[in-house]
Design a protein around this motif. Structure first.
Motif, PDB file in Angstrom:
ATOM      1  N   LYS A 103       0.816  -1.210   0.000  1.00  0.00           N
ATOM      2  CA  LYS A 103       0.000   0.000   0.000  1.00  0.00           C
ATOM      3  C   LYS A 103       0.846   1.255   0.000  1.00  0.00           C
ATOM      4  CE  LYS A 103      -1.642  -1.388   3.991  1.00  0.00           C
ATOM      5  NZ  LYS A 103      -0.667  -2.431   4.399  1.00  0.00           N
ATOM      6  N   PHE A 104       2.164   1.095  -0.017  1.00  0.00           N
ATOM      7  CA  PHE A 104       3.041   2.223   0.237  1.00  0.00           C
ATOM      8  C   PHE A 104       3.411   2.979  -1.039  1.00  0.00           C
ATOM      9  CE2 PHE A 104       3.950  -0.831   3.695  1.00  0.00           C
ATOM     10  CZ  PHE A 104       3.451  -0.077   4.742  1.00  0.00           C
ATOM     11  N   SER A 105       3.696   4.259  -0.863  1.00  0.00           N
ATOM     12  CA  SER A 105       4.039   5.140  -1.981  1.00  0.00           C
ATOM     13  C   SER A 105       5.416   4.786  -2.541  1.00  0.00           C
ATOM     14  CB  SER A 105       4.044   6.593  -1.513  1.00  0.00           C
ATOM     15  OG  SER A 105       5.136   6.814  -0.620  1.00  0.00           O
ATOM     16  N   ASP A 224      -2.175   3.388  12.220  1.00  0.00           N
ATOM     17  CA  ASP A 224      -3.227   3.728  11.262  1.00  0.00           C
ATOM     18  C   ASP A 224      -4.507   2.994  11.628  1.00  0.00           C
ATOM     19  OD1 ASP A 224      -4.890   4.085   9.071  1.00  0.00           O
ATOM     20  OD2 ASP A 224      -3.372   3.602   7.578  1.00  0.00           O
ATOM     21  N   TYR A 451      -3.798   5.619   5.506  1.00  0.00           N
ATOM     22  CA  TYR A 451      -2.534   5.966   4.843  1.00  0.00           C
ATOM     23  C   TYR A 451      -2.729   6.323   3.367  1.00  0.00           C
ATOM     24  CZ  TYR A 451       1.985   5.528   2.576  1.00  0.00           C
ATOM     25  OH  TYR A 451       3.092   5.779   1.804  1.00  0.00           O
ATOM     26  N   ASP A 452      -3.446   5.494   2.636  1.00  0.00           N
ATOM     27  CA  ASP A 452      -3.592   5.685   1.191  1.00  0.00           C
ATOM     28  C   ASP A 452      -4.944   6.290   0.812  1.00  0.00           C
ATOM     29  OD1 ASP A 452      -4.848   3.420   2.088  1.00  0.00           O
ATOM     30  OD2 ASP A 452      -4.065   2.083   0.543  1.00  0.00           O
ATOM     31  N   ARG A 453      -5.573   7.029   1.727  1.00  0.00           N
ATOM     32  CA  ARG A 453      -6.871   7.646   1.438  1.00  0.00           C
ATOM     33  C   ARG A 453      -6.753   8.787   0.432  1.00  0.00           C
ATOM     34  NH1 ARG A 453     -11.591   5.120   2.291  1.00  0.00           N
ATOM     35  NH2 ARG A 453     -10.966   3.455   3.679  1.00  0.00           N
ATOM     36  N   SER A 454      -5.707   9.605   0.540  1.00  0.00           N
ATOM     37  CA  SER A 454      -5.593  10.804  -0.286  1.00  0.00           C
ATOM     38  C   SER A 454      -4.128  11.207  -0.353  1.00  0.00           C
ATOM     39  CB  SER A 454      -6.421  11.945   0.312  1.00  0.00           C
ATOM     40  OG  SER A 454      -5.816  12.424   1.505  1.00  0.00           O
ATOM     41  N   THR A 458      -1.247  10.420   2.610  1.00  0.00           N
ATOM     42  CA  THR A 458      -0.022   9.707   2.232  1.00  0.00           C
ATOM     43  C   THR A 458       1.203  10.575   2.460  1.00  0.00           C
ATOM     44  OG1 THR A 458      -1.227   8.409   0.571  1.00  0.00           O
ATOM     45  CG2 THR A 458       1.168   8.500   0.363  1.00  0.00           C
ATOM     46  N   ASP A 462       4.217   9.830   5.031  1.00  0.00           N
ATOM     47  CA  ASP A 462       5.570   9.657   4.485  1.00  0.00           C
ATOM     48  C   ASP A 462       6.551  10.633   5.134  1.00  0.00           C
ATOM     49  OD1 ASP A 462       4.619   7.672   2.864  1.00  0.00           O
ATOM     50  OD2 ASP A 462       4.842   8.782   0.978  1.00  0.00           O
TER      51      ASP A 462
END
Length: 478
Positions: A103-105, A224, A451-454, A458, A462
């Motif tokens: 799920k990470f950037s 989270d 975390y990955d909502r917007s 993110t 980060d």
């Protein structure tokens, strides 16, 4: 909490007790090692195992292997360190999450070796297995529909006996503190002095335990959608029920204002009530398999699952379909039947971290009335099933509920949505208040997992993990 397979989506997320960890700092006894090999599923990732004691108080006793995966930093020259990602559930596979893309950037994957694991009792790490027939049985959890707490608790004891038969001594050591000690063993095997952790939902339980036990080996901790492990039984169930009411209310309000909702202009609460009544009579069928009867808790579980992302449009479509569905003939009540063969059931791990004492039918019925009041119009949250089942679990939780006891820990970032159906916002407020050096970032929207909502959430996460800075404490709804 990433929540639970169908049999316990009827309810395994709660129970309760009191107590504290016996120490705030500790050192891992063994000196484990990791022999990395390319993962069979995707060779660009590294896979290995760390051998740990079943019972950490007996380090020379029986051992199991914990499966570990590593996604190496894409920019080694800019690497910050190692980020350990702890999966939710209970029962989710951290190895699968990484192998399937995580799920990470890209920025975070460039700056960290990202490591995860299958927690003890899950998939590749000596999975919890119970009798297949008992694992698929659904006890009657509704007092007003003839449910009896003594029958639920008797079933729980039979289920536990079968789990012990197929899983062994590990059944006594599935708690979040044992997982935290496994994480420390992974850190030692990696040969790094400090780790950063990211955890989501039920993964925040071992993350908080790690901060209590090994604060000096922790560089950063991002929680989270956090579990509040300080609550007693009544408070836990009440807060979960309020979360169900809040998030379903948000869905109904969207339906009232957005013409794209197929129930626009209709009374959503009334429609749900009609569908619930059909389920209570045993006349509701699963939308994907008309031979499968849906009871009230199956219905509630599917509705709350739609609120996780959230999937409002699909939830409206489902409610319309259930409302229009011809009533099926009620099926005969099922009885628990042993099949004499094992099936995975890692979601039962929840009873290792929570205690819920229900003395008898009168108390259970009173708690049910409180559930109805707190969760209206849903009548109950699926956490109710966990409290009921765990109240009969014969294995005392090794990690009873308590407030965080973190000494000399790092700055902590807690992130949570304002409308979360599984880990209520009030939990995040409590954890942030009770955790030293914690900051709460609020996502002013909906769903479970932030975390990955917007881009806002993110980026904030980060920046914390990379630079230990928190650029903001609120992110608007996407």
């Amino acid at each position: 909490m990433l929540f639970l397979r169908a049999v316990l989506v009827v309810g395994l997320t709660a129970g309760l007790g009191s107590g504290v960890l016996t120490a705030c700092t500790a050192d891992a006894a063994p000196s484990p090692s990791l022999n990395w090999q390319p993962c069979a599923e995707k060779t660009e990732f590294d896979c290995g195992t760390v051998t740990v004691p079943v019972d950490w108080s007996v380090p020379d006793g029986e051992k199991i292997d914990v499966a570990v995966v590593r996604d190496r930093a894409d920019e080694p020259s800019k690497k910050v360190g190692t980020l350990v990602s702890l999966p939710g559930g209970p029962g989710s596979s951290g190895v699968d999450e990484i192998i399937k893309g995580g799920k990470f950037s890209a920025e975070l994957r460039g700056r960290f070796d990202i490591v995860s694991l299958d927690p003890r009792g899950v998939k590749r790490s000596h999975p919890v297995r119970c009798d297949a027939g008992l694992a698929t049985y659904r006890p009657n959890l509704v007092p007003e529909l003839g449910g009896r707490i003594d029958e639920v608790q008797s079933y729980a004891r039979d289920l536990a006996a079968s789990c012990r038969q197929y899983t062994g001594a590990l059944m006594d050591h599935l708690d979040a503190v044992s997982v935290a000690r496994d994480v420390e063993a992974v850190r030692v095997a990696l040969g790094v002095d400090q780790i950063s952790t990211y955890s989501r939902s039920y993964g925040t339980m071992p993350a908080q335990a790690y901060a209590e036990l090994f604060p000096k080996h922790l560089r950063a901790m991002l929680l989270d959608s956090v579990d509040d492990h300080s609550l007693d039984g009544r408070a836990f169930l009440a807060s979960e029920a309020r979360a169900g009411k809040d998030t379903f209310g948000e869905f109904a309000a969207w339906c009232a204002r957005d013409p794209q909702c197929v129930l626009h202009g209709a009374e959503v609460d009334r429609i749900f009530g009609e569908v619930y009544a059909k389920a209570a009579r045993g006349e509701l069928r699963d939308l994907t398999d008309a031979t499968e009867q849906m009871g009230p808790f199956d219905l509630n579980a599917q509705i709350v699952q739609r609120l996780f992302r959230p999937e409002w449009s699909q939830l409206a479509t489902d409610l319309e379909a259930w409302a229009d569905q011809p009533a099926g003939s009620p099926l005969a009540p099922a009885t628990p039947q042993r099949q004499g063969k094992p099936a995975p059931m890692p979601e039962i791990i929840v009873c290792s971290d929570w205690r819920f004492d229900i003395a008898g039918q009168d108390q259970w019925t009173q708690l049910w009335r409180e559930q109805n009041d707190n969760s209206a119009p849903l009548r109950a949250h699926f956490a109710w099933g966990a409290g009921s089942l765990c109240s009969g679990w014969p294995i005392a939780p090794p990690n009873p509920a308590h407030r965080p006891q973190i000494v000399d820990g790092p700055p902590v970032l807690v992130i949570n949505s304002l409308h979360d159906p599984a880990t209520p916002y009030e939990w995040a407020l409590s954890v942030a208040t009770n955790t030293p050096r914690a900051t709460l970032l609020t996502y002013e929207g909906w769903g479970h997992g932030v975390y990955d909502r917007s881009p806002c959430t993110t980026n904030a996460a980060d920046q914390y993990l990379i630079n230990l800075t928190i650029p903001q404490t609120r992110c608007p709804a996407a």
